[in-house]
Design an enzyme around this catalytic site. Structure first.
Site, PDB file in Angstrom:
ATOM      1  N   CYS A 133       0.511  -1.555   0.237  1.00  0.00           N
ATOM      2  CA  CYS A 133       0.173  -0.314  -0.271  1.00  0.00           C
ATOM      3  C   CYS A 133       0.973   1.535   0.401  1.00  0.00           C
ATOM      4  O   CYS A 133       2.057   1.006   0.461  1.00  0.00           O
ATOM      5  CB  CYS A 133      -1.105   0.005   0.770  1.00  0.00           C
ATOM      6  SG  CYS A 133      -1.986  -1.476   2.052  1.00  0.00           S
TER       7      CYS A 133
ATOM      8  N   ARG B 119       3.388   0.182  -5.350  1.00  0.00           N
ATOM      9  CA  ARG B 119       2.795  -0.384  -4.041  1.00  0.00           C
ATOM     10  C   ARG B 119       1.323  -0.752  -3.750  1.00  0.00           C
ATOM     11  O   ARG B 119       1.552  -1.992  -2.479  1.00  0.00           O
ATOM     12  CB  ARG B 119       2.944   0.173  -2.589  1.00  0.00           C
ATOM     13  CG  ARG B 119       4.626   0.953  -2.967  1.00  0.00           C
ATOM     14  CD  ARG B 119       3.955   1.975  -1.912  1.00  0.00           C
ATOM     15  NE  ARG B 119       4.334   1.874  -0.219  1.00  0.00           N
ATOM     16  CZ  ARG B 119       5.255   1.023   0.163  1.00  0.00           C
ATOM     17  NH1 ARG B 119       6.744   2.064  -0.205  1.00  0.00           N
ATOM     18  NH2 ARG B 119       5.385   0.660   1.507  1.00  0.00           N
TER      19      ARG B 119
ATOM     20  N   TRP C 109      -3.013  -2.674  -1.760  1.00  0.00           N
ATOM     21  CA  TRP C 109      -2.885  -3.970  -1.891  1.00  0.00           C
ATOM     22  C   TRP C 109      -3.307  -5.146  -0.881  1.00  0.00           C
ATOM     23  O   TRP C 109      -3.152  -4.766  -0.150  1.00  0.00           O
ATOM     24  CB  TRP C 109      -1.458  -3.873  -2.331  1.00  0.00           C
ATOM     25  CG  TRP C 109      -1.020  -5.978  -3.071  1.00  0.00           C
ATOM     26  CD1 TRP C 109      -1.237  -5.655  -4.367  1.00  0.00           C
ATOM     27  CD2 TRP C 109      -0.800  -6.801  -2.505  1.00  0.00           C
ATOM     28  NE1 TRP C 109      -0.523  -6.960  -4.729  1.00  0.00           N
ATOM     29  CE2 TRP C 109      -0.093  -8.008  -3.638  1.00  0.00           C
ATOM     30  CE3 TRP C 109      -0.538  -7.224  -0.962  1.00  0.00           C
ATOM     31  CZ2 TRP C 109      -0.127  -8.719  -2.159  1.00  0.00           C
ATOM     32  CZ3 TRP C 109      -0.388  -8.562  -0.502  1.00  0.00           C
ATOM     33  CH2 TRP C 109       0.151  -9.714  -1.483  1.00  0.00           C
TER      34      TRP C 109
ATOM     35  N   ASN D 238      -0.645   0.575   6.335  1.00  0.00           N
ATOM     36  CA  ASN D 238       0.144  -0.132   4.903  1.00  0.00           C
ATOM     37  C   ASN D 238       0.422  -0.832   6.177  1.00  0.00           C
ATOM     38  O   ASN D 238       1.297  -0.968   7.517  1.00  0.00           O
ATOM     39  CB  ASN D 238       1.270   0.925   4.653  1.00  0.00           C
ATOM     40  CG  ASN D 238       1.891  -0.031   3.585  1.00  0.00           C
ATOM     41  OD1 ASN D 238       2.052  -1.118   3.409  1.00  0.00           O
ATOM     42  ND2 ASN D 238       3.688   0.000   3.897  1.00  0.00           N
ATOM     43  N   GLY D 239       0.828  -2.395   5.753  1.00  0.00           N
ATOM     44  CA  GLY D 239       0.961  -2.986   6.422  1.00  0.00           C
ATOM     45  C   GLY D 239      -0.056  -4.424   7.384  1.00  0.00           C
ATOM     46  O   GLY D 239      -0.928  -4.037   6.442  1.00  0.00           O
TER      47      GLY D 239
ATOM     48  N   GLU E 106      13.638 -18.640 -12.814  1.00  0.00           N
ATOM     49  CA  GLU E 106      13.339 -16.342 -13.567  1.00  0.00           C
ATOM     50  C   GLU E 106      11.930 -17.287 -14.730  1.00  0.00           C
ATOM     51  O   GLU E 106      11.176 -16.967 -15.549  1.00  0.00           O
ATOM     52  CB  GLU E 106      14.187 -16.530 -13.316  1.00  0.00           C
ATOM     53  CG  GLU E 106      14.540 -14.836 -14.169  1.00  0.00           C
ATOM     54  CD  GLU E 106      13.696 -14.012 -13.619  1.00  0.00           C
ATOM     55  OE1 GLU E 106      13.207 -14.710 -12.129  1.00  0.00           O
ATOM     56  OE2 GLU E 106      13.066 -13.322 -14.150  1.00  0.00           O
TER      57      GLU E 106
ATOM     58  N   LYS F 130       8.476 -15.689 -14.850  1.00  0.00           N
ATOM     59  CA  LYS F 130       8.017 -14.644 -15.625  1.00  0.00           C
ATOM     60  C   LYS F 130       6.633 -14.774 -17.218  1.00  0.00           C
ATOM     61  O   LYS F 130       5.386 -14.552 -16.717  1.00  0.00           O
ATOM     62  CB  LYS F 130       9.515 -14.534 -16.582  1.00  0.00           C
ATOM     63  CG  LYS F 130       9.667 -13.098 -17.011  1.00  0.00           C
ATOM     64  CD  LYS F 130      10.183 -12.198 -15.979  1.00  0.00           C
ATOM     65  CE  LYS F 130       9.443 -12.098 -14.783  1.00  0.00           C
ATOM     66  NZ  LYS F 130      10.340 -11.127 -13.556  1.00  0.00           N
TER      67      LYS F 130
ATOM     68  N   GLU G  55       3.250 -15.034 -14.048  1.00  0.00           N
ATOM     69  CA  GLU G  55       2.732 -13.987 -13.109  1.00  0.00           C
ATOM     70  C   GLU G  55       2.719 -12.719 -14.704  1.00  0.00           C
ATOM     71  O   GLU G  55       1.562 -12.252 -13.915  1.00  0.00           O
ATOM     72  CB  GLU G  55       4.249 -13.708 -12.496  1.00  0.00           C
ATOM     73  CG  GLU G  55       5.167 -12.861 -13.343  1.00  0.00           C
ATOM     74  CD  GLU G  55       5.905 -11.797 -12.772  1.00  0.00           C
ATOM     75  OE1 GLU G  55       5.969 -11.211 -11.505  1.00  0.00           O
ATOM     76  OE2 GLU G  55       7.896 -11.837 -13.152  1.00  0.00           O
TER      77      GLU G  55
ATOM     78  N   HIS H  14      12.427 -38.122 -11.778  1.00  0.00           N
ATOM     79  CA  HIS H  14      11.749 -38.664 -10.981  1.00  0.00           C
ATOM     80  C   HIS H  14      10.174 -38.625 -10.348  1.00  0.00           C
ATOM     81  O   HIS H  14       9.680 -38.330  -9.381  1.00  0.00           O
ATOM     82  CB  HIS H  14      12.535 -38.208  -9.859  1.00  0.00           C
ATOM     83  CG  HIS H  14      13.687 -38.740  -9.851  1.00  0.00           C
ATOM     84  ND1 HIS H  14      14.067 -39.955  -9.483  1.00  0.00           N
ATOM     85  CD2 HIS H  14      14.794 -38.339  -9.818  1.00  0.00           C
ATOM     86  CE1 HIS H  14      15.247 -40.318  -9.555  1.00  0.00           C
ATOM     87  NE2 HIS H  14      16.351 -39.137  -9.538  1.00  0.00           N
TER      88      HIS H  14
ATOM     89  N   LYS I 121       4.195  -3.446  -7.977  1.00  0.00           N
ATOM     90  CA  LYS I 121       6.035  -4.407  -7.685  1.00  0.00           C
ATOM     91  C   LYS I 121       6.869  -3.803  -6.838  1.00  0.00           C
ATOM     92  O   LYS I 121       7.936  -4.638  -6.507  1.00  0.00           O
ATOM     93  CB  LYS I 121       6.106  -2.317  -8.401  1.00  0.00           C
ATOM     94  CG  LYS I 121       7.638  -2.285  -8.542  1.00  0.00           C
ATOM     95  CD  LYS I 121       7.766  -2.798  -9.767  1.00  0.00           C
ATOM     96  CE  LYS I 121       9.605  -3.337 -10.741  1.00  0.00           C
ATOM     97  NZ  LYS I 121       9.958  -4.204 -11.459  1.00  0.00           N
TER      98      LYS I 121
HETATM   99  C1  F6R Z   1       9.192 -11.013 -10.385  1.00  0.00           C
HETATM  100  C2  F6R Z   1       9.270  -9.922  -9.228  1.00  0.00           C
HETATM  101  C3  F6R Z   1       9.333 -10.097  -7.366  1.00  0.00           C
HETATM  102  C4  F6R Z   1      10.449  -9.645  -7.596  1.00  0.00           C
HETATM  103  C5  F6R Z   1      10.543  -9.745  -5.565  1.00  0.00           C
HETATM  104  C6  F6R Z   1      10.938  -9.199  -4.414  1.00  0.00           C
HETATM  105  O1  F6R Z   1       9.182  -9.784 -11.478  1.00  0.00           O
HETATM  106  O2  F6R Z   1       9.911  -8.751  -9.622  1.00  0.00           O
HETATM  107  O3  F6R Z   1       9.346 -11.587  -7.691  1.00  0.00           O
HETATM  108  O4  F6R Z   1      11.989 -10.091  -7.941  1.00  0.00           O
HETATM  109  O5  F6R Z   1       8.654  -9.402  -5.041  1.00  0.00           O
HETATM  110  O6  F6R Z   1      11.597  -7.538  -5.116  1.00  0.00           O
HETATM  111  P1  F6R Z   1      12.915  -7.529  -4.803  1.00  0.00           P
HETATM  112  O7  F6R Z   1      13.991  -7.317  -5.895  1.00  0.00           O
HETATM  113  O8  F6R Z   1      12.983  -5.850  -4.916  1.00  0.00           O
HETATM  114  O9  F6R Z   1      12.952  -7.383  -3.126  1.00  0.00           O
END
Ligand code: F6R
Length: 635
Positions: free
Chosen positions: A2, A27, A76, A102-103, A507, A511, A514, A530, A630
């Site tokens: 948030c 956020r 969020w 927030n929290g 990764e 990707k 998400e 396995h 993000k």
């Molecule tokens: C995926 C992504 C997330 C972040 C994760 C950690 O594309 O961006 O998996 O990598 O939330 O975030 P940071 O790197 O900001 O600690």
């Protein structure tokens, strides 16, 4: 997580707080709300919007009231559905107190029961609303606002940042902070409060970072700051030299695509920055190999930046990396850098698990926190735990003003530049570049590699960055015209890798999930037989990422053959010369060879570009996927 922005002062607040709020969309963007105070009638005016792609923008356009003290929130969701009832601000029963939060309030179920038993009318399913009721009860029982805040915080557990507005004190913002960042901006006859400085960066550079476990009464011309036991906390106003730069997509359809294309430059900036710290005075790469014999000194300022002495580097016996999500994948790849280049045993921890495992502080060890945002709550809490044992910590982040940077012993900023798309691209590749460089620099300091090898490593990074970009160009039209329209129709994918390509496959799998919402599962290729091989059929593409190692390549080839033998559909990312693997694939992406440890970095651009275009074909909101944010500032 948030985002919170609040204002009190000489100006009308609506435009100011909405401008700030739109900068905090990273956020969370589930819903948004705004409240300001109508002093003449002694009441709050407020409105909220929920869902859809841009609730902040919709709300800003719809609101036609304003005031001199107000606050806004972007949510969020943690407790309760995404709807306007659960959107902040929340109020107590008679709307004397408004709160944004927030929290997470721990034990909120019990608190809710207590408040209901006392006759409160709680309308949302959030934990946040409870704070408004509880705080109002405390105010009603005491004439002193400070005493009321102290009584309030003594009943709240969890991690939280609150801003309260009270009809009784129309010019005061009450700010409370426990393990969740809050910053006050001090202007001329005005003050801002936000969960991130960028919310008001171009309005004032004078800031007060609220210390942990403190609360403040913020007015246009004064700040009163207290700790939770009511003692005055002296504060100083810091001047931050940081601007907010509006970033647009330019010619690109999405920020993600723009950021995929920015990677080569970002990596080159990152290497340049590391070199500058490691060897001031040298800002170009030694492309002419014959000059290597000229003794070029690497300087020690890198160790000061990392908060370590040369003695500590020389006596290092263990390296630990802690991170989450994509940053965790980068850390898992970097484990191979530290072990194979520095020859130092290295462990990688998921930040969300770290605090709940047994912790054995080791002598001569260092903990490296890897985080794009520098605000990830899991990583930050892990850092706080490690710090409490006085073990050296280093932050590798993309945001120099972040909480993780402030709390770690030293830090090295990646030079990715702001990453807007929620799905991380250039932060991942610059994390790899930074970690590869630092592994080599540690090895050089310890005499494990020579100066010439250090230069070769830097050159190898540049080559990998070049390949990252040139391979996108090589496959661009095929991906857009043939491959993305074809692969968008599959509903499940399996990703496989071995050794250093396994975390890279994780990764890729993340990707795809998400941004496209296609289900993907990743395994180390050797695990296929396995169990997961039962999933292999012609409708589930198996994507294999190859490695530049003869032995491991042949092992991967065997795994690929097992897939083909079961009529599986095979997609490979292979290196030139790996003809058998390329030959049995239904789709093959062929990449020029690079330094073996940089194979994943070289494949990064093409992998992201492929997944981006599958998602684009599906018409998904690429830059802001559903349910994500993000910066993940809650546990
Ligand atoms: C995926 C992504 C997330 C972040 C994760 C950690 O594309 O961006 O998996 O990598 O939330 O975030 P940071 O790197 O900001 O600690």
């Amino acid at each position: 997580m948030c985002g919170i922005v609040a204002y009190t002062g000489k100006n009308l607040c609506k435009d100011l707080v909405f401008e700030g709020l739109s900068r905090l969309e990273y956020r969370g963007y589930d819903s948004a709300g705004f409240v300001c105070i109508d002093k003449h009638h002694g009441q709050f005016n407020f409105d909220k919007e929920a869902g859809g792609s841009s609730p902040i923008q919709r709300l800003a356009e719809k609101i036609h009231f304003d005031g001199y003290t107000g606050m806004a929130h972007t949510r969020w969701a943690t407790h309760g559905l995404v709807d306007t009832v659960n959107a902040h601000p929340h109020f107590n029963c008679n709307k004397a107190v408004a709160v944004v939060h927030n929290g997470i309030i721990e034990g909120h179920e019990v608190l809710r029961e207590q408040l209901l038993a006392r006759g409160h009318h709680v309308i949302s399913t959030t934990d946040s609303e409870l704070a408004a009721h509880l705080f109002n009860d405390e105010i009603e029982q005491r004439s002193d606002l400070k005493e009321a805040v102290m009584a309030f915080v003594s009943q709240i557990r969890g991690a939280f940042a609150f801003v309260f507005m009270l009809t009784q004190y129309p010019d005061t913002l009450v700010v409370v902070r426990h393990r969740s960042a809050m910053v006050i901006g001090v202007g001329e006859d005005e003050a801002f409060v936000a969960s991130d400085f960028i919310a008001f960066a171009d309005k004032t550079n004078n800031v007060v970072f609220l210390p942990d476990d403190s609360f403040a009464f913020v007015r246009r011309d004064s700040i009163e700051l207290y700790d939770f036991s009511g003692r005055i906390v002296p504060y100083f106003v810091q001047s931050l030299d940081q601007k907010y730069i509006e970033i647009d997509k330019g010619v690109f359809e999405h920020f993600m695509l723009k950021e995929i294309y920015e990677q080569k430059r970002a990596i080159s900036r990152t290497i340049g920055f590391c070199k500058m710290l490691g060897s001031p005075g040298i800002d170009t790469f030694p492309h002419h190999y014959e000059h290597w014999s000229v003794a070029t000194e690497y300087n020690d300022s890198i160790w000061r930046q990392l908060g370590l002495s040369i003695e500590q580097i020389k006596s290092l016996r263990y390296i630990n990396l802690v991170s989450a999500g994509t940053s965790w994948h980068a850390a898992c790849i970097a484990q191979f850098f530290f072990e194979m280049i520095c020859k130092i045993p290295t462990r990688v921890f998921l930040a969300s698990e770290f605090r709940y495992m047994s912790f054995f502080p080791q002598e001569d060890s260092v903990y490296i926190m890897v985080s794009q945002s520098g605000e990830t709550a899991d990583t930050l809490e892990a850092l706080r735990l490690i710090n409490s044992y006085n073990v050296p910590t280093i932050a590798i982040t993309n945001v120099a003003s972040s909480s993780i940077v402030r709390e770690a012993g030293g830090f090295l900023p990646m030079q990715a530049g702001p990453e807007i798309s929620v799905a991380s691209t250039k932060a991942f590749s610059t994390q790899l570049a930074t970690l590869f460089w630092i592994a080599n620099r540690i090895a050089l300091e310890r005499g494990t590699i020579t100066l010439e090898e250090m230069y070769i490593a830097e050159e190898q990074l540049c080559v990998a960055a070049e390949v990252l970009e040139s391979t996108i160009e090589m496959y661009k039209f095929r991906i857009i015209q043939d491959l993305a329209p074809k692969y968008m129709h599959y509903s499940h994918f399996i990703f496989l890798g071995r050794h250093i390509s396994y975390p890279f496959a994780m990764e890729a799998s993340l990707k795809l999930k998400e941004i496209s919402y296609i289900f993907a599962q990743c395994y180390p290729a050797g695990e296929l037989k396995h169990g997961p091989i039962a999933l292999v059929d012609e409708n589930t593409p198996v994507v294999i990422f190859s490695v530049l190692d003869e032995l491991l390549y042949h092992k991967l080839l065997a795994n690929a053959s097992e897939v083909k033998a079961r009529n599986g559909h095979l997609v490979v990312f292979a290196f030139e010369g790996q003809d058998e693997l390329i030959g049995i694939a239904d789709t093959a992406f062929v990449i020029p060879p690079v330094a073996p440890l940089l194979g994943p970095l070289a494949m990064t651009g093409l992998m992201q570009f492929f997944i981006y275009h599958i998602t684009r074909q599906l018409g998904m909101p690429i830059d802001k996927p559903r349910n994500l944010a993000k910066s993940v500032t809650v546990e």
